[in-house]
Scaffold this motif. Structure first.
Motif, PDB file in Angstrom:
ATOM      1  N   THR A   1       0.835  -1.204   0.000  1.00 38.33           N
ATOM      2  CA  THR A   1       0.000   0.000   0.000  1.00 38.33           C
ATOM      3  C   THR A   1       0.872   1.257   0.000  1.00 38.33           C
ATOM      4  O   THR A   1       0.590   2.230  -0.707  1.00 38.33           O
ATOM      5  CB  THR A   1      -0.928   0.009   1.218  1.00 38.33           C
ATOM      6  N   GLU A   2       1.951   1.227   0.785  1.00 40.00           N
ATOM      7  CA  GLU A   2       2.871   2.371   0.836  1.00 40.00           C
ATOM      8  C   GLU A   2       3.550   2.571  -0.522  1.00 40.00           C
ATOM      9  O   GLU A   2       3.696   3.705  -1.000  1.00 40.00           O
ATOM     10  CB  GLU A   2       3.924   2.141   1.921  1.00 40.00           C
ATOM     11  N   LEU A   3       3.950   1.488  -1.165  1.00 35.87           N
ATOM     12  CA  LEU A   3       4.588   1.572  -2.468  1.00 35.87           C
ATOM     13  C   LEU A   3       3.628   2.109  -3.530  1.00 35.87           C
ATOM     14  O   LEU A   3       4.022   2.891  -4.405  1.00 35.87           O
ATOM     15  CB  LEU A   3       5.102   0.190  -2.881  1.00 35.87           C
ATOM     16  N   CYS A   4       2.381   1.688  -3.460  1.00 36.94           N
ATOM     17  CA  CYS A   4       1.376   2.185  -4.412  1.00 36.94           C
ATOM     18  C   CYS A   4       1.145   3.678  -4.235  1.00 36.94           C
ATOM     19  O   CYS A   4       0.990   4.415  -5.222  1.00 36.94           O
ATOM     20  CB  CYS A   4       0.060   1.422  -4.242  1.00 36.94           C
ATOM     21  N   ALA A   5       1.108   4.134  -2.983  1.00 39.51           N
ATOM     22  CA  ALA A   5       0.938   5.566  -2.722  1.00 39.51           C
ATOM     23  C   ALA A   5       2.131   6.346  -3.257  1.00 39.51           C
ATOM     24  O   ALA A   5       1.974   7.426  -3.846  1.00 39.51           O
ATOM     25  CB  ALA A   5       0.766   5.796  -1.219  1.00 39.51           C
ATOM     26  N   TRP A   6       3.336   5.806  -3.060  1.00 47.62           N
ATOM     27  CA  TRP A   6       4.542   6.430  -3.626  1.00 47.62           C
ATOM     28  C   TRP A   6       4.444   6.525  -5.143  1.00 47.62           C
ATOM     29  O   TRP A   6       4.782   7.563  -5.730  1.00 47.62           O
ATOM     30  CB  TRP A   6       5.758   5.596  -3.224  1.00 47.62           C
ATOM     31  N   ARG A   7       3.979   5.452  -5.781  1.00 48.17           N
ATOM     32  CA  ARG A   7       3.878   5.445  -7.242  1.00 48.17           C
ATOM     33  C   ARG A   7       2.886   6.495  -7.739  1.00 48.17           C
ATOM     34  O   ARG A   7       3.124   7.155  -8.746  1.00 48.17           O
ATOM     35  CB  ARG A   7       3.464   4.057  -7.728  1.00 48.17           C
TER      36      ARG A   7
ATOM     37  N   ARG B   1       3.759  13.527 -14.413  1.00 47.94           N
ATOM     38  CA  ARG B   1       2.723  13.480 -15.441  1.00 47.94           C
ATOM     39  C   ARG B   1       2.870  12.235 -16.328  1.00 47.94           C
ATOM     40  O   ARG B   1       2.864  12.311 -17.557  1.00 47.94           O
ATOM     41  CB  ARG B   1       2.746  14.754 -16.300  1.00 47.94           C
ATOM     42  N   LYS B   2       3.021  11.098 -15.662  1.00 49.36           N
ATOM     43  CA  LYS B   2       3.147   9.818 -16.346  1.00 49.36           C
ATOM     44  C   LYS B   2       2.065   8.866 -15.844  1.00 49.36           C
ATOM     45  O   LYS B   2       1.528   9.043 -14.746  1.00 49.36           O
ATOM     46  CB  LYS B   2       4.522   9.192 -16.083  1.00 49.36           C
ATOM     47  N   ALA B   3       1.772   7.864 -16.645  1.00 47.66           N
ATOM     48  CA  ALA B   3       0.872   6.814 -16.191  1.00 47.66           C
ATOM     49  C   ALA B   3       1.593   6.001 -15.112  1.00 47.66           C
ATOM     50  O   ALA B   3       2.800   5.752 -15.223  1.00 47.66           O
ATOM     51  CB  ALA B   3       0.469   5.910 -17.352  1.00 47.66           C
ATOM     52  N   PRO B   4       0.885   5.558 -14.059  1.00 47.93           N
ATOM     53  CA  PRO B   4       1.539   4.826 -12.967  1.00 47.93           C
ATOM     54  C   PRO B   4       2.332   3.612 -13.425  1.00 47.93           C
ATOM     55  O   PRO B   4       3.407   3.328 -12.888  1.00 47.93           O
ATOM     56  CB  PRO B   4       0.359   4.423 -12.066  1.00 47.93           C
ATOM     57  N   TYR B   5       1.817   2.890 -14.433  1.00 45.73           N
ATOM     58  CA  TYR B   5       2.526   1.673 -14.845  1.00 45.73           C
ATOM     59  C   TYR B   5       3.865   1.976 -15.507  1.00 45.73           C
ATOM     60  O   TYR B   5       4.719   1.094 -15.630  1.00 45.73           O
ATOM     61  CB  TYR B   5       1.656   0.820 -15.766  1.00 45.73           C
ATOM     62  N   PHE B   6       4.089   3.240 -15.942  1.00 45.13           N
ATOM     63  CA  PHE B   6       5.404   3.608 -16.463  1.00 45.13           C
ATOM     64  C   PHE B   6       6.429   3.719 -15.334  1.00 45.13           C
ATOM     65  O   PHE B   6       7.631   3.542 -15.556  1.00 45.13           O
ATOM     66  CB  PHE B   6       5.339   4.940 -17.213  1.00 45.13           C
ATOM     67  N   ILE B   7       5.957   4.012 -14.149  1.00 47.36           N
ATOM     68  CA  ILE B   7       6.855   4.110 -12.996  1.00 47.36           C
ATOM     69  C   ILE B   7       7.259   2.712 -12.533  1.00 47.36           C
ATOM     70  O   ILE B   7       8.435   2.394 -12.430  1.00 47.36           O
ATOM     71  CB  ILE B   7       6.170   4.863 -11.841  1.00 47.36           C
ATOM     72  N   ALA B   8       6.264   1.868 -12.283  1.00 54.06           N
ATOM     73  CA  ALA B   8       6.521   0.483 -11.854  1.00 54.06           C
ATOM     74  C   ALA B   8       5.217  -0.286 -11.946  1.00 54.06           C
ATOM     75  O   ALA B   8       4.144   0.243 -11.628  1.00 54.06           O
ATOM     76  CB  ALA B   8       7.065   0.445 -10.427  1.00 54.06           C
TER      77      ALA B   8
ATOM     78  N   SER C   1      18.527   0.331 -14.807  1.00 62.11           N
ATOM     79  CA  SER C   1      17.922   1.653 -14.999  1.00 62.11           C
ATOM     80  C   SER C   1      16.888   1.950 -13.922  1.00 62.11           C
ATOM     81  O   SER C   1      16.904   3.022 -13.312  1.00 62.11           O
ATOM     82  CB  SER C   1      17.281   1.722 -16.390  1.00 62.11           C
ATOM     83  N   LYS C   2      15.978   0.999 -13.687  1.00 60.92           N
ATOM     84  CA  LYS C   2      14.936   1.197 -12.666  1.00 60.92           C
ATOM     85  C   LYS C   2      15.554   1.312 -11.279  1.00 60.92           C
ATOM     86  O   LYS C   2      15.117   2.117 -10.444  1.00 60.92           O
ATOM     87  CB  LYS C   2      13.940   0.038 -12.692  1.00 60.92           C
ATOM     88  N   ALA C   3      16.547   0.477 -11.015  1.00 60.24           N
ATOM     89  CA  ALA C   3      17.170   0.498  -9.693  1.00 60.24           C
ATOM     90  C   ALA C   3      17.870   1.831  -9.435  1.00 60.24           C
ATOM     91  O   ALA C   3      17.808   2.378  -8.321  1.00 60.24           O
ATOM     92  CB  ALA C   3      18.161  -0.654  -9.571  1.00 60.24           C
ATOM     93  N   SER C   4      18.541   2.377 -10.449  1.00 59.95           N
ATOM     94  CA  SER C   4      19.229   3.658 -10.267  1.00 59.95           C
ATOM     95  C   SER C   4      18.248   4.821 -10.170  1.00 59.95           C
ATOM     96  O   SER C   4      18.513   5.813  -9.484  1.00 59.95           O
ATOM     97  CB  SER C   4      20.211   3.890 -11.420  1.00 59.95           C
ATOM     98  N   GLU C   5      17.094   4.687 -10.852  1.00 58.86           N
ATOM     99  CA  GLU C   5      16.111   5.769 -10.856  1.00 58.86           C
ATOM    100  C   GLU C   5      15.281   5.813  -9.576  1.00 58.86           C
ATOM    101  O   GLU C   5      15.028   6.885  -9.023  1.00 58.86           O
ATOM    102  CB  GLU C   5      15.186   5.612 -12.067  1.00 58.86           C
ATOM    103  N   HIS C   6      14.863   4.636  -9.092  1.00 61.70           N
ATOM    104  CA  HIS C   6      13.944   4.600  -7.948  1.00 61.70           C
ATOM    105  C   HIS C   6      14.476   3.820  -6.754  1.00 61.70           C
ATOM    106  O   HIS C   6      13.831   3.801  -5.699  1.00 61.70           O
ATOM    107  CB  HIS C   6      12.608   3.969  -8.359  1.00 61.70           C
TER     108      HIS C   6
END
Length: 337
Positions: free
Chosen positions: A113-119, A127-134, A162-167
């Motif tokens: 739930t915390e991760l979803c709120a972060w996303r 200004r991206k769709a959530p699924y682009f984040i993770a 890439s994902k690991a360095s970004e988030h």
């Protein structure tokens, strides 16, 4: 009726009592039938007909969906390979599926739930769709295995450098507050996850997949019937519950596959003047048909508002419909962009 296929099924209910059943396909004077037969311990037979009609493709869609439901309930076939998907669960893919299964069944809901709120916050700020984040699956994996280092993060399917360095730093900040009871590497999951639990989860995934396939098949059939009847996009909206945008995408897909959509194009483009259609056609020839914005601005000006309900969105729809006809009639003139 001629039975052309039958498979014996068996499984135990919640009380451990053995259950028997049969899944069958029959044909009777050109009509296909599909059904399920429960065989009670006392010999009583209970039939449930799943499909009756003349479409073999629709029958297969129903068969896969309904059978996946039964397999998710614990039934197992006497003859394997009933979905005809050889190698689907072999090798590396099987290991990934088991990690996903474990994460969905045993992950921390609080951390998820915390991760979803972060996303959501990330998506809103960027200004991206959530699924682009993770994806949900990535967040589930993090919530279940609680990585504490970037090295551990990279062991989770779907998380690359890439994902690991970004988030990664933000994820690890959240996981650092959680006391985990498991370890890395994750090779213990295979032994920890019961085979029947995994199979039931796997068939639930198939159930969702085949339900989507069945829905797509029925929507496509409805659209094709509507085109043959000469209905409009508005009428197809009512029949399919799809948006106009989704319906135009469906038309584009049908046209690529060789279906004739011209009758619907005529209905929708009939109100457009010959001059406007000629202007659009010329713009496609000069600017290409890949990107619509340059064509929109060439035909309707730099700040088009449209002259009807829907405004610019309706103008884009008009261009997409014209583009279907252009690509069919002038394939050699279509440009990449």
């Amino acid at each position: 009726m001629l039975i052309v296929f039958m498979n014996q099924m068996s499984g135990a209910d919640e009380s451990g009592h053995l259950r028997s059943a049969q899944v069958w396909i029959g044909e009777d004077e050109g009509v296909w039938r599909l059904g399920w037969r429960n065989i009670e311990p006392d010999g009583e037979v209970l039939d449930d007909e799943w499909y009756e009609g003349n479409s073999w493709n629709e029958l297969l869609c129903v068969y896969r969906h309904r059978l996946a439901m039964k397999l998710g309930e614990g039934f197992r076939p006497l003859i394997e390979g009933i979905f005809h998907e050889p190698g689907e669960s072999a090798g590396k893919n099987l290991g990934v599926q088991k990690l996903q299964c474990y994460s969905e069944l045993y992950g921390s809901e609080e951390l998820y739930t915390e991760l979803c709120a972060w996303r959501r916050r990330k998506a809103a700020s960027g200004r991206k769709a959530p699924y682009f984040i993770a994806s949900n699956r990535v967040l589930r994996l993090i919530s279940a295995f609680v990585p504490q280092t970037e090295e551990e993060l990279l062991q989770l399917p779907g998380i690359g450098v890439s994902k690991a360095s970004e988030h990664g730093l933000e994820w690890l900040e959240m996981t650092a507050r959680i006391q985990r009871t498991t370890t890395f590497p994750l090779n213990w999951v295979d032994a920890q996850l019961q085979e029947e639990v995994f199979l039931s989860w796997l068939y639930k995934q198939k159930e969702q997949k085949y339900k989507q396939e069945l829905d797509r098949f029925r929507i496509r059939r409805t659209v094709l019937l509507g085109i043959a009847e000469g209905v409009s996009l508005t009428q197809l909206e009512e029949r399919t519950s799809l948006s106009r945008r989704d319906l135009v995408e469906e038309l584009e897909g049908l046209e690529k596959e060789g279906y004739d959509t011209e009758q619907l194009l005529q209905v929708e483009l009939d109100e457009i003047t010959d001059l406007e259609q000629e202007t659009v056609w010329k713009a496609f020839e000069e600017l290409g048909d890949t990107f619509l914005k340059p064509v929109l601005q060439r035909v309707y000006g730099q700040s088009p508002n449209g002259d009807e309900a829907g405004g610019t969105e309706r103008l884009y729809e008009r261009l997409r419909l014209m583009r279907i006809r252009f690509r069919r009639e002038e394939p050699g003139k279509a440009k990449v962009g």
